[in-house]
Design an enzyme around this catalytic site. Structure first.
Site, short mmCIF file in Angstrom:
data_model
loop_
_atom_site.label_atom_id
_atom_site.label_comp_id
_atom_site.label_asym_id
_atom_site.label_seq_id
_atom_site.Cartn_x
_atom_site.Cartn_y
_atom_site.Cartn_z
N CYS A 130 27.51 20.53 19.66
CA CYS A 130 28.10 21.77 19.12
C CYS A 130 27.89 22.97 20.05
O CYS A 130 28.80 23.77 20.26
CB CYS A 130 27.55 22.04 17.73
SG CYS A 130 25.79 21.69 17.54
N HIS A 243 26.74 29.00 15.98
CA HIS A 243 25.88 29.04 17.16
C HIS A 243 26.38 30.18 18.05
O HIS A 243 27.59 30.33 18.26
CB HIS A 243 25.97 27.73 17.95
CG HIS A 243 25.31 26.56 17.28
ND1 HIS A 243 24.59 26.64 16.11
CD2 HIS A 243 25.26 25.25 17.66
CE1 HIS A 243 24.13 25.44 15.79
NE2 HIS A 243 24.53 24.59 16.70
#
Ligand code: A2P
Length: 334
Positions: A130, A243
């Site tokens: 990710c 993130h």
């Protein structure tokens, strides 16, 4: 006659699996039949898909008969065990774990960056880590325009990157803190509420973690830049979703901040969100629920004549996992 594909979601009760179900619905992926799988603990439970309750099945070869496409997000050990079996049953696997990413026979795909890679698949296609996805999205247009010579990336990673247990731990610790109760870490190595933990995955002998080395190796594979120097630091932060990555990129040809902004604004899947005078810059709460990665704080590097530095935020359950996987499936259908 019903049209569409028979689609399996393995890890359907997890954070990435649940998001995959939502993205398949949102993007109107042509699903004729949906089969949901998780651990034996969950057999008998249901997940929602297309307005119906779909029963969780046990993972066994016979259950994949007739499946065209399987999305796997049940963890690396599970992918290693189950993906070859699912391919043998006749399905194409899009795997979100790290199990096959660095296998030279397995394409590692970000559809906006290396769509051509899907053509070489032999049954399994891998979805990158990710943090890697969020980081390579803005690196690609810089690389095409000026050839990257060095990347320094520091991530601020949400707890949902660690799955449903990570989400539960931040929630429980925050409530315990508010009640004045003692906090005992269970899933993370330290208290995550009101803290930062610079330790995701195991440490190697050189002091880098597994998560950091994924960022190094996967970035090189996706950008087809085998020797690209990358300095990674990955940090878990008390944020539920998204993130964020602070990136400094050096290029062979100097790219000004203005040119970088133009490149980012034009790249599909990136959104330029860079108006500091109006306090506008990417933040997890701005980007949560979006498929685009947002880039801002774009400026020239004060310590390198050919460096540009910026801040990129992506919803790691969506573009960092489920959306990217479904985009790969859409590429396969084309
Ligand atoms: P379960 O809910 O039954 O434990 P997350 O990454 O959010 O923690 O989710 C992990 C997903 O992988 C869940 O759907 C989980 O199912 C599934 N899973 C975990 N261990 C196994 C296993 N040994 N076999 C199959 N699925 C597993």
């Amino acid at each position: 006659m019903a049209t569409g594909l028979t689609v399996a979601v393995v890890g359907a009760t997890g954070a990435a699996g649940q998001t995959t179900l939502r993205i398949l619905e949102e993007r109107k992926f042509p699903v004729r039949e949906l089969r949901a799988f998780a651990s034996e603990r969950s057999v008998g439970k249901t997940v929602a898909f297309g307005g119906e309750a779909v029963a969780i099945r046990k993972i066994e070869a016979a259950a994949f008969k007739g499946v065209d496409l399987a999305f796997c997000s049940a963890g690396s050990a599970q992918s290693r065990e189950y993906a070859p079996m699912i391919v043998k049953a006749g399905a194409t696997v899009i795997d979100k774990s790290s199990a096959f990413r660095m296998d030279p026979a397995v394409p590692l795909v970000v559809p906006e960056i290396n769509p051509h890679a899907v053509r070489t698949h032999q049954g399994i296609l891998a979805c990158p880590n990710c943090t890697t996805i969020v980081t390579v999205m803005p690196l690609k247009p810089l690389h095409d325009a000026g050839r990257l010579t060095r990347v320094i990336a520091t991530s601020y990673q949400a707890v949902s990157g660690a799955g449903v247990k990570g989400i539960a731990e931040l929630r429980e610790q925050t409530l315990a803190w508010a009640r004045g109760e003692a906090i005992t870490p269970k899933h993370f190595p330290h208290q995550i509420a009101f803290n930062l933990i610079p330790h995701i995955d195991a440490f190697g002998p050189d002091g880098y973690t597994g998560e950091e080395m994924k960022l190094v190796h996967e970035t090189r594979k996706i950008l087809e830049a085998p020797g690209l120097p990358v300095t990674p630091t990955t940090v878990r932060v008390p944020v539920f979703t998204c993130h964020s990555v602070a990136v400094t990129a050096e290029t062979e040809r100097k790219i000004t901040a203005g040119e970088a902004r133009d490149l980012f604004a034009r790249f599909p899947g990136l959104r330029l969100w860079d108006d500091p005078a109006r306090n506008r810059y990417p933040m997890p709460l701005v980007v949560e629920g979006q498929d685009d990665c947002y880039v801002g704080r774009v400026r020239e590097d004060l310590s390198s004549p050919r460096g540009v530095t910026f801040w990129v935020v992506g919803d790691q359950l969506r573009k960092g996992a489920a959306t990217n996987a479904v985009q790969i499936a859409e590429l396969l259908l084309r």
